[in-house]
Design a protein around this motif. Structure first.
Motif, PDB file in Angstrom:
ATOM      1  N   ILE A 165       0.849  -1.202   0.000  1.00  0.00           N
ATOM      2  CA  ILE A 165       0.000   0.000   0.000  1.00  0.00           C
ATOM      3  C   ILE A 165       0.884   1.251   0.000  1.00  0.00           C
ATOM      4  O   ILE A 165       0.621   2.211  -0.728  1.00  0.00           O
ATOM      5  CB  ILE A 165      -0.983  -0.049   1.185  1.00  0.00           C
ATOM      6  CG1 ILE A 165      -2.082  -1.065   0.835  1.00  0.00           C
ATOM      7  CG2 ILE A 165      -1.586   1.314   1.489  1.00  0.00           C
ATOM      8  CD1 ILE A 165      -2.914  -1.536   1.947  1.00  0.00           C
ATOM      9  N   VAL A 186      -3.894  -3.606  12.803  1.00  0.00           N
ATOM     10  CA  VAL A 186      -2.858  -4.626  12.644  1.00  0.00           C
ATOM     11  C   VAL A 186      -1.581  -3.969  12.108  1.00  0.00           C
ATOM     12  O   VAL A 186      -0.480  -4.242  12.563  1.00  0.00           O
ATOM     13  CB  VAL A 186      -3.342  -5.748  11.681  1.00  0.00           C
ATOM     14  CG1 VAL A 186      -2.219  -6.748  11.416  1.00  0.00           C
ATOM     15  CG2 VAL A 186      -4.557  -6.438  12.266  1.00  0.00           C
ATOM     16  N   CYS A 190      -6.411  -5.694   0.872  1.00  0.00           N
ATOM     17  CA  CYS A 190      -5.894  -6.419   2.041  1.00  0.00           C
ATOM     18  C   CYS A 190      -7.040  -7.194   2.674  1.00  0.00           C
ATOM     19  O   CYS A 190      -8.092  -6.627   2.983  1.00  0.00           O
ATOM     20  CB  CYS A 190      -5.286  -5.440   3.051  1.00  0.00           C
ATOM     21  SG  CYS A 190      -4.852  -6.246   4.606  1.00  0.00           S
ATOM     22  N   MET A 206      -3.289   1.732   9.294  1.00  0.00           N
ATOM     23  CA  MET A 206      -4.630   1.865   9.868  1.00  0.00           C
ATOM     24  C   MET A 206      -4.606   2.731  11.122  1.00  0.00           C
ATOM     25  O   MET A 206      -5.650   3.146  11.612  1.00  0.00           O
ATOM     26  CB  MET A 206      -5.180   0.468  10.196  1.00  0.00           C
ATOM     27  CG  MET A 206      -6.612   0.423  10.638  1.00  0.00           C
ATOM     28  SD  MET A 206      -7.772   1.131   9.428  1.00  0.00           S
ATOM     29  CE  MET A 206      -8.253  -0.317   8.495  1.00  0.00           C
TER      30      MET A 206
END
Ligand code: SF4
Length: 358
Positions: free
Chosen positions: A312, A335, A322, A339
């Motif tokens: 990404i 994770v 993903c 994010m």
């Protein structure tokens, strides 16, 4: 120009494009603005926006996160950090969880808060996590100068600063499958270093590069400039964000960076080593360098299973690709770093795009 006119002109010009174009933004603030203002959805199908490695927290290697977590366990050490770093998962835990279990970790908005704390608490060892691109490096340089001036000997920097133009150079050298056609360059970074360091994009690689502001109209105007350049076959590096960015940048801020840091190769998470892409404290300031002063064992950390952050960050995949996106990986339970950060691509897609585009 009015926003509706810009959109109509983009629409009109896109019909003349002989091929689909991919434009990469290299700034998390652009990524967020694009998501928030649904710019991806406004654009014609032939104009594709790709997010690049524009989030400093996301490109910080996981072993550094683990080492900082180790450092936070040492006696009398107090870590000061910007909020984004708290929730980035290391191999086993986060700074946030360490804080909850009693480690001395404090969130701050400015490095000056950490220096003030060090002055007021001479029995503590205060470590500031210095992270960010050229935008935040002058702040770190200033706080070091202030520590020197005040002869503060219990203040340290855990340095993670990186610089942006070499990362774009790296992507263009590597760009075989991605076919990037142009770049939206980071307005904040260019406010410090100017537009010149981005000149190679058009001069050496023959791709348009526009230094863009962050409002929807700024971004759309920048895209319009890019389309005009592509259609004219005349790539240039130009400043759209003229109210803030000058060709030579901010000389004072650049001198601050040059006084305190040397430029060396640096490891970018998910990408690898990039030549001349890191700012490192000069040897004469090594007594501020937490990595040298404290005995932190080097950790060989593993990336989380199935996390696609590396791809990404390179623009090779989108968050929807993903398999953990919005299921096992959410802003509440991240994770990977993309994010977590308020500038991360997965966070932007989760917040703004997940119900719009699939
Ligand atoms: S959705 Fe989560 S696990 Fe997947 S790439 Fe993004 S941060 Fe990594």
């Amino acid at each position: 120009m009015e926003i509706n006119k810009v959109i109509s002109e983009i629409e009109f010009l896109s019909k003349k494009l002989p091929f689909e174009v991919s434009l990469m933004e290299i700034c998390g603030t652009h990524t967020m603005s694009i998501g928030k203002n649904a710019i991806r959805q406004i654009l014609p199908e032939k104009v594709n926006l790709i997010s690049g490695p524009g989030c400093p927290v996301c490109v910080t290697p996981i072993n550094e996160i683990d080492q900082i977590i180790e450092l936070s366990s040492l006696k009398d050490v107090i870590i000061f950090t910007f909020g984004d770093m708290l929730k980035v998962p290391g191999s086993k835990t986060t700074l946030f969880k360490k804080k909850a279990s009693g480690s001395s970790i404090k969130m701050c908005y400015s490095p000056n808060e950490s220096l003030k704390y060090a002055i007021e608490n001479p029995d503590k060892k205060v470590v500031f996590l210095a992270i960010g691109f050229e935008t935040t490096a002058p702040l770190t340089a200033t706080v070091i100068q202030n520590a020197l001036k005040n002869n503060v000997r219990n203040f340290y920097i855990y340095n993670l600063h990186k610089i942006v133009p070499p990362a774009i150079h790296f992507l263009l050298d590597k760009d075989k499958n991605l076919n990037l056609d142009a770049f939206l360059c980071p307005g904040h970074v260019c406010a410090v270093i100017g537009s010149k360091p981005f000149g190679f994009i058009s001069e050496n690689f023959m791709k348009p590069a526009v230094i863009s502001g962050f409002a929807p109209l700024d971004i759309l105007e920048s895209i319009l400039i890019i389309l005009k350049q592509i259609l004219a076959g005349k790539p240039e590096t130009v400043i759209q964000y003229t109210t803030v960015v000058k060709e030579n940048g901010n000389i004072f801020a650049k001198n601050l960076i040059n006084d305190i840091f040397d430029i060396k190769p640096s490891y970018w998470r998910g990408i690898g080593f990039i030549e001349n892409s890191g700012l490192f404290l000069k040897n004469k300031y090594c007594y501020f360098d937490a990595k040298k002063v404290f005995d932190i064992k080097s950790i060989n950390s593993k990336e989380p299973k199935y996390c696609d952050c590396g791809k990404i960050l390179l623009g090779e995949k989108k968050p929807f690709d993903c398999k953990l996106f919005a299921s096992k990986c959410t802003p509440e339970n991240p994770v990977g770093p993309c994010m977590v950060s308020s500038e991360g691509t997965c966070a932007a897609y989760y917040k703004y795009e997940r119900f719009r585009e699939k």
